[in-house]
Design a protein around this motif. Sequence first.
Motif, PDB file in Angstrom:
ATOM      1  N   ALA A  54       5.276   8.474 -10.637  1.00 34.85           N
ATOM      2  CA  ALA A  54       5.218   7.928 -11.993  1.00 34.85           C
ATOM      3  C   ALA A  54       5.479   9.024 -13.035  1.00 34.85           C
ATOM      4  O   ALA A  54       5.041  10.167 -12.871  1.00 34.85           O
ATOM      5  N   PRO A  55       6.223   8.715 -14.103  1.00 35.33           N
ATOM      6  CA  PRO A  55       6.746   7.384 -14.445  1.00 35.33           C
ATOM      7  C   PRO A  55       8.091   7.084 -13.811  1.00 35.33           C
ATOM      8  O   PRO A  55       8.681   6.067 -14.118  1.00 35.33           O
ATOM      9  N   ALA A  56       8.604   7.960 -12.949  1.00 35.19           N
ATOM     10  CA  ALA A  56       9.892   7.707 -12.299  1.00 35.19           C
ATOM     11  C   ALA A  56       9.709   6.690 -11.178  1.00 35.19           C
ATOM     12  O   ALA A  56       8.605   6.454 -10.693  1.00 35.19           O
ATOM     13  N   VAL A  57      10.813   6.091 -10.753  1.00 38.88           N
ATOM     14  CA  VAL A  57      10.764   5.130  -9.662  1.00 38.88           C
ATOM     15  C   VAL A  57      10.506   5.841  -8.343  1.00 38.88           C
ATOM     16  O   VAL A  57       9.775   5.358  -7.481  1.00 38.88           O
ATOM     17  N   GLU A  58      11.098   7.003  -8.154  1.00 36.13           N
ATOM     18  CA  GLU A  58      10.878   7.780  -6.944  1.00 36.13           C
ATOM     19  C   GLU A  58      10.810   9.263  -7.310  1.00 36.13           C
ATOM     20  O   GLU A  58      11.274   9.667  -8.376  1.00 36.13           O
ATOM     21  N   THR A 112       9.604  10.316  10.248  1.00 42.29           N
ATOM     22  CA  THR A 112       9.490   8.985   9.668  1.00 42.29           C
ATOM     23  C   THR A 112       8.010   8.667   9.472  1.00 42.29           C
ATOM     24  O   THR A 112       7.286   8.441  10.431  1.00 42.29           O
ATOM     25  N   SER A 113       7.569   8.689   8.239  1.00 44.66           N
ATOM     26  CA  SER A 113       6.184   8.363   7.928  1.00 44.66           C
ATOM     27  C   SER A 113       6.091   7.979   6.459  1.00 44.66           C
ATOM     28  O   SER A 113       7.007   8.233   5.678  1.00 44.66           O
ATOM     29  N   SER A 114       4.972   7.382   6.084  1.00 44.59           N
ATOM     30  CA  SER A 114       4.811   6.940   4.694  1.00 44.59           C
ATOM     31  C   SER A 114       4.445   8.086   3.774  1.00 44.59           C
ATOM     32  O   SER A 114       4.452   7.922   2.555  1.00 44.59           O
ATOM     33  N   ASP A 115       4.091   9.246   4.317  1.00 46.93           N
ATOM     34  CA  ASP A 115       3.697  10.366   3.464  1.00 46.93           C
ATOM     35  C   ASP A 115       4.502  11.626   3.770  1.00 46.93           C
ATOM     36  O   ASP A 115       3.984  12.730   3.738  1.00 46.93           O
ATOM     37  N   SER A 116       5.784  11.453   4.063  1.00 44.79           N
ATOM     38  CA  SER A 116       6.691  12.595   4.189  1.00 44.79           C
ATOM     39  C   SER A 116       7.302  12.872   2.817  1.00 44.79           C
ATOM     40  O   SER A 116       7.754  11.954   2.143  1.00 44.79           O
ATOM     41  N   TYR A 117       7.303  14.137   2.426  1.00 46.12           N
ATOM     42  CA  TYR A 117       7.801  14.502   1.109  1.00 46.12           C
ATOM     43  C   TYR A 117       9.162  15.184   1.216  1.00 46.12           C
ATOM     44  O   TYR A 117       9.442  15.893   2.182  1.00 46.12           O
ATOM     45  N   SER A 174       0.829  -1.206   0.000  1.00 44.41           N
ATOM     46  CA  SER A 174       0.000   0.000   0.000  1.00 44.41           C
ATOM     47  C   SER A 174       0.864   1.257   0.000  1.00 44.41           C
ATOM     48  O   SER A 174       0.538   2.248  -0.654  1.00 44.41           O
ATOM     49  N   MET A 175       1.992   1.218   0.730  1.00 43.97           N
ATOM     50  CA  MET A 175       2.900   2.361   0.737  1.00 43.97           C
ATOM     51  C   MET A 175       3.544   2.546  -0.632  1.00 43.97           C
ATOM     52  O   MET A 175       3.703   3.676  -1.112  1.00 43.97           O
ATOM     53  N   ALA A 176       3.891   1.437  -1.272  1.00 41.27           N
ATOM     54  CA  ALA A 176       4.484   1.516  -2.602  1.00 41.27           C
ATOM     55  C   ALA A 176       3.500   2.107  -3.596  1.00 41.27           C
ATOM     56  O   ALA A 176       3.868   2.929  -4.442  1.00 41.27           O
ATOM     57  N   GLN A 177       2.238   1.715  -3.475  1.00 41.25           N
ATOM     58  CA  GLN A 177       1.222   2.263  -4.376  1.00 41.25           C
ATOM     59  C   GLN A 177       1.056   3.764  -4.146  1.00 41.25           C
ATOM     60  O   GLN A 177       0.936   4.541  -5.095  1.00 41.25           O
ATOM     61  N   PHE A 178       1.066   4.174  -2.879  1.00 39.52           N
ATOM     62  CA  PHE A 178       0.957   5.596  -2.544  1.00 39.52           C
ATOM     63  C   PHE A 178       2.082   6.388  -3.199  1.00 39.52           C
ATOM     64  O   PHE A 178       1.866   7.439  -3.795  1.00 39.52           O
ATOM     65  N   ASN A 179       3.310   5.854  -3.110  1.00 41.98           N
ATOM     66  CA  ASN A 179       4.463   6.554  -3.677  1.00 41.98           C
ATOM     67  C   ASN A 179       4.462   6.528  -5.201  1.00 41.98           C
ATOM     68  O   ASN A 179       4.815   7.518  -5.844  1.00 41.98           O
TER      69      ASN A 179
END
Length: 234
Positions: free
Chosen positions: A57-61, A183-188, A47-52
């Motif tokens: 997209a289309p880049a990896v990160e 540290t979180s899944s939605d830190s930019y 789910s975190m990977a999908q969020f990122n």
Amino acid sequence: MSRSLSRAGLTALVAALLACLCFGAAALAAPAPKDEPGGESQALAESMAQFNEQRSAPAVEPSAPGYLAGAKYAAGVRSATTTPWHEVGPIQYQSDDPNYIDPIFSNSGAGAGLVSGRITALAAAADGRTVYAGAADGGVWKSTDAGATWAPTFDDQPTLSIGAVATDPSGKTVWAGTGEANTSSDSYAGVGILKSTDGGASWQQTTGDGLLGALVFRIVQDPVQTARLFAATS
């Protein structure tokens, strides 16, 4: 063709029925299958990977220079309408409709549905009334009445993700370190440190490409040599 079963055929039929009964009994007696090891953590990772991926997209990160390029492009796009827009808030808002909250698994009962977001930094001027607040992904906000009311000052910048804020004693010069350092899944990630010399009315980039994509944890001004600034970054 004979309508009756032969002895061999009858024996085979009985054996097949017994096999079905035995298989069904074994299936009923067997314990329920358990989750594979790491199943929950694997689902969370996916789910975190999908969020990122939705944001990179289309880049990896995500690419920090991409933020700057996107902001520059957006600034040059002509408005599709001449109708002026204005804010209708702030209003009281509960994002979790009580009619759609699971009574067992939801954490809304703890007040999770009423939070407004993470505040990552605070900086106050010597007058005790001018205060700056940095939000996880809400930019820099300013108060001139010791926090009674707030106004956004950072909405037009390349990123709204803030990790640190510092101000000099006058409250006129402000530094905003972009990139939320939690540290979180939605830190930019950020685009460096921006500086304002007019109390947040305008901002200028003060760092080069070295801090593109970094997270800024803290900014400190040297109290003796005020032209010297220290920043803790990733």
